[in-house]
Write an enzyme that holds these catalytic residues in place. Structure first.
Site, mmCIF file in Angstrom:
data_model
loop_
_atom_site.group_PDB
_atom_site.id
_atom_site.type_symbol
_atom_site.label_atom_id
_atom_site.label_comp_id
_atom_site.label_asym_id
_atom_site.label_seq_id
_atom_site.Cartn_x
_atom_site.Cartn_y
_atom_site.Cartn_z
ATOM 1 N N PHE A 1 -0.331 13.110 -12.615
ATOM 2 C CA PHE A 1 -0.683 14.454 -13.065
ATOM 3 C C PHE A 1 -1.385 14.355 -14.411
ATOM 4 O O PHE A 1 -0.875 13.724 -15.340
ATOM 5 C CB PHE A 1 0.553 15.357 -13.198
ATOM 6 N N ASP B 1 -2.251 8.098 -20.362
ATOM 7 C CA ASP B 1 -1.926 9.508 -20.568
ATOM 8 C C ASP B 1 -0.485 9.608 -21.062
ATOM 9 O O ASP B 1 0.454 9.534 -20.285
ATOM 10 C CB ASP B 1 -2.124 10.268 -19.248
ATOM 11 N N LYS C 1 1.156 17.990 -25.931
ATOM 12 C CA LYS C 1 2.520 18.538 -25.854
ATOM 13 C C LYS C 1 3.274 18.564 -27.190
ATOM 14 O O LYS C 1 3.074 19.478 -27.960
ATOM 15 C CB LYS C 1 3.297 17.853 -24.728
HETATM 16 C C1 LIG Z 1 1.267 18.441 -19.143
HETATM 17 C C2 LIG Z 1 0.451 17.232 -18.869
HETATM 18 C C3 LIG Z 1 -0.955 17.258 -18.945
HETATM 19 C C4 LIG Z 1 -1.737 18.534 -19.190
HETATM 20 O O1 LIG Z 1 -1.496 19.046 -20.445
HETATM 21 P P1 LIG Z 1 -1.884 20.585 -20.755
HETATM 22 O O2 LIG Z 1 -1.663 20.727 -22.229
HETATM 23 O O3 LIG Z 1 -0.995 21.437 -19.919
HETATM 24 O O4 LIG Z 1 -3.320 20.755 -20.373
HETATM 25 C C5 LIG Z 1 -1.644 16.075 -18.759
HETATM 26 N N1 LIG Z 1 -0.999 14.930 -18.512
HETATM 27 C C6 LIG Z 1 0.353 14.866 -18.422
HETATM 28 C C7 LIG Z 1 1.010 13.554 -18.162
HETATM 29 C C8 LIG Z 1 1.116 16.014 -18.590
HETATM 30 O O5 LIG Z 1 2.451 15.945 -18.471
#
Ligand SMILES: *Cc1c(COP(=O)(O)O)cnc(C)c1O
Length: 389
Positions: free
Chosen positions: A136, A221, A250
């Protein structure tokens, strides 16, 4: 000050909200540490943690003070100007990421991923991106192209060309997917939304080696795993890797919207005007991010996450609940895989004063603030034991 009660908040918001979010029938109005209160004064133990944005807990005095002080001085300052808070934050974040020479500041996780995809194309002059099954990375078109879940992707086809998905934790699949066309491999160190699957020891190092041999960039990520969540300041520290690009968001700024791309020394700076964003690196979020990084260190929160996470996993496994197929996680990123759908259990937990998340249809995900107390953890475990009995 009297606030409206839950019922009136819920009906007003429900009338105008876009409709994209599956809503819970609760109106949250206040928080402190790992606790939240609804508009009727009911208290909850928060294992949603702002969906990953609240690692430091709610209303942390250091974050509140930093935001208040900076708001009175300067909120906006585009990156065409230099700024004291941004200068200090870039210096401090770069010191925490020894592989990184440059940092691009933005406003969300998806935006960090979008930027990293563009940088990979720019630096390699290739277009392929290899991502993982169950990965994701966000909801914008590039990030969505890297995201695996068909239900998120299919309504928006055609997506960006050149993306492929390989099974996670499988080195042979990376070996065959990475070619002379591959700009980058994009992976999470723990697949969060996709069901809480940590990378196996050695996997990310092997991926790094393959990328290096074939001239592709490794993009990690850490939007969900960063800032202490997994028991280290960054999850890459568990794996001894130095990615080409590291995406953060985040919990980076104590809950304010912010993202960042840390750019490896080997890539050098970006060409002028090749990318940009209006709100990126504003003094307000930089001041909050400085306070967040300082507080993570002062309170030793990564170590706390490691210790509390190990305790959580041990206690949950010891329950031997018949509805549970597996318990897994790293630090305070915890998944309880059920043999059935998770949704009714999230409702039952909320009725017992515990807020938790799903990760796919049958995984219960716990993402509490790292400041959660042992007493609160014990209460969460008791509630889980009760609803899953
Ligand atoms: C939440 C998340 C995203 C997206 O972040 P947003 O600030 O909601 O756009 C991307 N990668 C990972 C692993 C995430 O948990």
């Amino acid at each position: 000050m009297t606030l409206p009660l839950s019922e009136s908040i819920i009906s007003a918001e429900a009338a105008y909200t876009s409709g994209v979010y599956p809503k819970r029938q609760v109106a949250i109005v206040r928080g402190e540490g790992a606790l939240l209160w609804d508009a009727d004064g009911r208290m909850y133990i928060d294992c949603v943690g702002g969906q990953g944005a609240a690692n430091l807990g709610h209303a942390h005095p250091a974050i509140v003070a930093a935001i208040r002080e900076q708001a009175e001085r300067l909120i906006s300052c585009p990156e065409i100007f230099y700024n004291d808070q941004r200068a200090a934050y870039l210096t401090e974040l770069a010191a925490a990421l020894p592989f990184a020479a440059r940092i691009f500041l933005c406003n969300s996780g998806a935006e960090a991923i979008e930027g990293a995809i563009k940088i990979a194309r720019l630096k390699t002059r290739r277009t392929g991106i290899v991502a993982a099954v169950r990965g994701f990375h966000g909801r914008t078109m590039g990030a969505l192209s890297a995201t695996f879940e068909p239900k998120y992707r299919e309504p928006f086809m055609p997506l960006v060309p050149g993306f492929s998905h390989v099974p996670y934790n499988n080195v042979a699949a990376i070996e065959s997917a990475v070619t002379g066309e591959t700009a980058a491999v994009l992976l999470e160190p723990v697949q969060g939304e996709g069901g809480v699957h940590p990378a196996l020891p050695g996997y990310l190092q092997e991926v790094e080696r393959i990328c290096c041999e074939r001239g592709a960039l490794l993009i990690i990520d850490e939007v969900q795993t960063g800032f202490g969540r997994t028991g280290a300041l960054f999850a890459i520290e568990h794996h001894g890797i130095a990615p080409a690009l590291l995406c953060l968001a985040k919990s980076i700024a104590g809950g304010l919207p912010m993202g960042a791309i840390a750019i490896n020394t080997v890539l050098g700076p970006l060409p002028p005007a090749s990318h940009g964003t209006t709100f990126g690196g504003s003094p307000l979020v930089c001041a909050a991010a400085r306070a967040a990084l300082r507080t993570l260190r002062d309170e030793d929160l990564p170590r706390q996450a490691a210790e509390k996470g190990a305790y959580f996993l041990e206690r949950l496994s010891a329950l031997r609940l018949p509805r549970v197929r597996a318990v897994r996680g790293q630090g305070l990123l915890i998944g309880i895989e059920l043999k059935e759908r998770v949704q009714p259990f999230l409702v039952a937990l909320m009725e017992r004063g515990v807020l938790a998340l799903p990760a796919g249809p049958n995984v219960l995900r716990l993402l509490p603030p790292l400041v959660i107390t042992h007493e609160q953890i014990n209460a969460v475990i008791a509630a889980i034991a009760e609803v899953l009995a």
